[in-house]
Scaffold this motif. Sequence first.
Motif, PDB file in Angstrom:
ATOM      1  N   ILE A  92       1.002   5.048   1.402  1.00 30.90           N
ATOM      2  CA  ILE A  92       0.385   5.934   2.378  1.00 30.90           C
ATOM      3  C   ILE A  92       0.365   7.351   1.828  1.00 30.90           C
ATOM      4  N   THR A  93      -0.786   8.013   1.881  1.00 34.32           N
ATOM      5  CA  THR A  93      -0.900   9.381   1.383  1.00 34.32           C
ATOM      6  C   THR A  93       0.086  10.292   2.105  1.00 34.32           C
ATOM      7  N   GLN A 136       0.844  -1.194   0.000  1.00 35.84           N
ATOM      8  CA  GLN A 136       0.000   0.000   0.000  1.00 35.84           C
ATOM      9  C   GLN A 136       0.877   1.241   0.000  1.00 35.84           C
ATOM     10  N   ALA A 164      -7.199   1.837  -1.063  1.00 37.29           N
ATOM     11  CA  ALA A 164      -7.814   2.199   0.207  1.00 37.29           C
ATOM     12  C   ALA A 164      -7.664   1.082   1.232  1.00 37.29           C
ATOM     13  N   ALA A 165      -8.081   1.349   2.454  1.00 32.08           N
ATOM     14  CA  ALA A 165      -7.975   0.369   3.541  1.00 32.08           C
ATOM     15  C   ALA A 165      -8.604  -0.956   3.138  1.00 32.08           C
ATOM     16  N   ALA A 211      -6.977   0.249   7.934  1.00 34.67           N
ATOM     17  CA  ALA A 211      -5.908   1.078   7.373  1.00 34.67           C
ATOM     18  C   ALA A 211      -4.695   1.075   8.306  1.00 34.67           C
ATOM     19  N   THR A 263      -4.584   7.225  12.012  1.00 31.72           N
ATOM     20  CA  THR A 263      -5.052   6.364  10.931  1.00 31.72           C
ATOM     21  C   THR A 263      -4.738   7.013   9.586  1.00 31.72           C
ATOM     22  N   ALA A 264      -4.083   6.254   8.706  1.00 34.16           N
ATOM     23  CA  ALA A 264      -3.636   6.793   7.417  1.00 34.16           C
ATOM     24  C   ALA A 264      -4.674   6.544   6.339  1.00 34.16           C
ATOM     25  N   THR A 265      -4.662   7.389   5.328  1.00 37.15           N
ATOM     26  CA  THR A 265      -5.339   7.071   4.078  1.00 37.15           C
ATOM     27  C   THR A 265      -4.305   6.483   3.132  1.00 37.15           C
ATOM     28  N   THR A 266      -4.749   5.550   2.314  1.00 30.82           N
ATOM     29  CA  THR A 266      -3.799   4.814   1.468  1.00 30.82           C
ATOM     30  C   THR A 266      -4.326   4.661   0.060  1.00 30.82           C
ATOM     31  N   THR A 267      -3.401   4.316  -0.832  1.00 31.46           N
ATOM     32  CA  THR A 267      -3.727   3.911  -2.198  1.00 31.46           C
ATOM     33  C   THR A 267      -3.101   2.541  -2.442  1.00 31.46           C
TER      34      THR A 267
END
Length: 400
Positions: free
Chosen positions: A312-313, A310, A363-364, A341, A357-361
Motif C-alpha cells: 500500500i502506498t 500488495q 495496482a488494484a 483496491a 481506497t488505497a493505491t498499491t504496488t
Amino acid sequence: MKTSLSLLSLAATAALVTACGGGGGGGSGASNPPPVQLGTVAVSLTDAPACGFDAVNVTVSKVRIHQSSSASDTDSGWTDITLSPARKINLLNLTNGALEALGQASLSAGSYSQLRLVLEGTTGANTVVKTGSTTETPLDTPSALQSGIKLVNQFDVAAGQRVDLVLDFDACKSVVSKGNSGYSLKPVVKVVPTALNGINGFIATAALASHVAVTAQQNGVIVAATTPNPSSGEFALTRLPAGNYDVVITGDGMAASVVGAVPVTASAMTQLSTVAAPIAPAVSIGRNIGGNVTQTPVSATEPAFVSAMQSITNGPLVTIKYSATPVGGGAYSITGLPGAAPRYVTYSSTLPLGFVTATTTPAAGIYRVDASATGYATKSTPAVDVSVADQANVNFSLTP
C-alpha cells in the motif's frame, strides 16, 4: 506462519495454558531433609480460523514438563499432566481467545525449559472435516508424535506461586495435504503470552457469509489470525507480543480492509471498531490464481505455500490470500482475490476509523505472488493481473 507467506483462509491456533502454584511439606529436625517447595501447573487450549475445514480434531493424552531442554522422552525427571481419558478437541471451536482447560500438576520450585504435548495416535483420534462435508477424515499422525511435540521454553516456578503458560497449536498450518492420500499432521506449536492482550473489534454481520478472515501481520507475514463470531461479528486477535501490527480483513467477494500500524501492549486489547459502528467491507469481484509448484529435490514432509501480496502506498506490505500445495509440491489455487483496491486507514484511537481506497504496488487487481517452502529459496512473480480474468498457470520451481 513462520515463512514469508501470510495466510488468509487462515491458520487455526490452539493455546495450551500451563500454570504453577501450591504448597510443600516435610518433617522437621536434624535428621529430616528440608521441605520440598512446590508450585502448580495448569493447562488450557485455544484456536483461530476455519481454513477450509469445519473441524480439526486432535486428541490430547498428556502434557509433560522437564527442567532440561535436552531431556529425551525416556529420561527421568518428567512431571506429567495426564488426561484420563484422553480428550478429543476440535481446535476450530476455540476462536477469539477462548481456552480449553486440560488439567494441572505440582512442580518443585526452580527453572524449567521443556514441555511436550502428547497426542493419541490411534485410529480416529486425530481427524479433519472439510468445509461442506460431515465426514471425519483420518489425520495421519507420525509415530514420532507419540513421544510428544517438543517445545523448548524457559520459565521459572516459585514456591507457592502459579505460573501460566499458553501453548499455541496452529491447527491449519499443522494439517498438510498428501494429495489423493488424505492429510497428515505436521504440528506447529509455540509458547505465547497468557495475558489476554491483542486487537479486537466488530465486522458488519451482513459480510459474515463471505468467509471473512482477520489477520495480524508484520511486513506481510501473518502473526495471528481469526474468524469473527458468526452471530455478532466480533473478532479478537489475542496473545500477541507487544508491537505494531497491520490488520487485514478479507473475504470472498469483498475488497480487503487494512488498518496500518495498530499498537499492541502486553496487557490490553486495542479496539478497532464497535458493535454500533462495525467495519463494513466494500464489495469487489473475486478472481482466482492457480498453478503448480515443483520442489527439487521433492520434499517428503514439506508443502509449498503461495501468497498473493500488495504494498500500500505510504503503508505496509500485506498478504491478501494464500494457498498451500500438497506435501512435496503440486497444484495450488488462491480463490476470491479482490479485483478492487484495498481500503486503508492508519490506526487511530478515535473511532470509527475512516477507510479510503488505497493505491498499491502492484495496482488494484494485480498481485505479487510468492512461493516458498521450508528449506527452499522463495520465488516471486511480481505482477499477476486478475483485474480482468483469472490466471490459471502461475507456476513456480523451488530449489534449495
